[in-house]
Write a protein that holds these residues in place. Structure first.
Motif, PDB file in Angstrom:
ATOM      1  N   THR A   2       0.804  -1.207   0.000  1.00  0.00           N
ATOM      2  CA  THR A   2       0.000   0.000   0.000  1.00  0.00           C
ATOM      3  C   THR A   2       0.843   1.266   0.000  1.00  0.00           C
ATOM      4  N   PRO A 171      -9.388   7.588  -1.593  1.00  0.00           N
ATOM      5  CA  PRO A 171      -9.573   6.351  -0.819  1.00  0.00           C
ATOM      6  C   PRO A 171     -11.025   6.065  -0.414  1.00  0.00           C
ATOM      7  N   THR A 175     -13.215   2.841  -1.705  1.00  0.00           N
ATOM      8  CA  THR A 175     -13.826   1.899  -0.769  1.00  0.00           C
ATOM      9  C   THR A 175     -15.228   1.502  -1.228  1.00  0.00           C
ATOM     10  N   ASP A 182      -7.298  -0.645  -0.720  1.00  0.00           N
ATOM     11  CA  ASP A 182      -5.900  -0.375  -0.381  1.00  0.00           C
ATOM     12  C   ASP A 182      -5.034  -0.211  -1.626  1.00  0.00           C
ATOM     13  N   TYR A 186      -2.243   2.907  -2.671  1.00  0.00           N
ATOM     14  CA  TYR A 186      -0.924   2.755  -3.297  1.00  0.00           C
ATOM     15  C   TYR A 186      -0.862   3.524  -4.616  1.00  0.00           C
TER      16      TYR A 186
END
Length: 230
Positions: A2, A171, A175, A182, A186
């Motif tokens: 990540t 992020p 999700t 994750d 990254y």
């Protein structure tokens, strides 16, 4: 994996993309606010593939990026090192000759392709310079490379907003729509760590490419680099 600061070990990156393969194209459309399709069109225009041209589409994932070249009458070879991506692509596009391959050791002969291209995948390669050298090796003299990659916005206010979006908004959105959020943390960090437009141009020149130029898309959020093999 990540953190973009980690060495980009091929098996770790491949496993990451295996995990997101099923929803990868949908997630990209959502996270790019619909711009991903426009960027693909810009790549197709820059490559300018025609009837009978042989095109290598490296980092092709599920093969979506290869479709414009096939539609133009070119013979396209979509290549990726994520078996999960290739498996998903074969379900969707059984007509495409999807091929497994490592960007740093391409399974093709010297001077094979009229054009080579890679979109949003070069920054995930363990050895960027080796990949640029391999692209050069498999391109015919007079052939061209087109690289579409995230870059550095040229307008300071946009650069600030974009950086905030990458690290704060991306992020939570990932999700909701991705099978592996994750992985997108990254990917966001890898974008921030990537060289700017001039930096990538310099690496192309060091790999032997000539007539290196770039064009900014969406204010420099993405840059389209072009070059020729002598």
């Amino acid at each position: 994996m990540t953190r973009a600061s980690l060495d980009k070990q091929p098996h770790e990156v491949a496993a990451m993309f295996d995990d997101v393969a099923a929803k990868y194209d949908l997630t990209n459309d959502v996270l790019s606010l619909g711009q991903a399709r426009a960027w693909r069109r810009a790549v197709a225009d820059a490559v300018g593939a025609g009837e009978g041209d042989l095109v290598l589409d490296l980092g092709a994932g599920t093969g979506t990026s290869s479709l414009p070249f096939a539609a133009a009458g070119a013979r396209v070879v979509p290549c990726d090192f994520s078996i999960g991506m290739l498996t998903e692509g074969k379900k969707r596009h059984p007509e495409l000759p999807l091929t497994a391959g490592d960007a740093t050791r391409l399974p093709f002969a010297d001077a094979s392709f009229d054009a080579v291209t890679i979109s949003f995948a070069l920054r995930n390669v363990h050895d960027t310079d080796a990949a640029l050298g391999e692209l050069y090796r498999v391109t015919k003299p007079g052939g061209r490379v087109v690289i579409c990659e995230f870059s550095t916005p040229t307008w300071t206010p946009l650069r600030t907003v974009y950086t905030e979006y990458l690290m704060r908004a991306l992020p939570p959105v990932a999700t909701r729509v991705s099978s592996n959020p994750d992985a997108y943390v990254y990917l966001a960090e890898s974008i921030r760590a990537w060289p700017d437009q001039a930096g990538l141009a310099a690496r192309l020149q060091q790999a032997g490419w000539s007539k290196v130029a770039w064009r900014n898309l969406t204010g420099g959020i993405v840059a389209l680099h072009r070059a020729t093999r002598v």
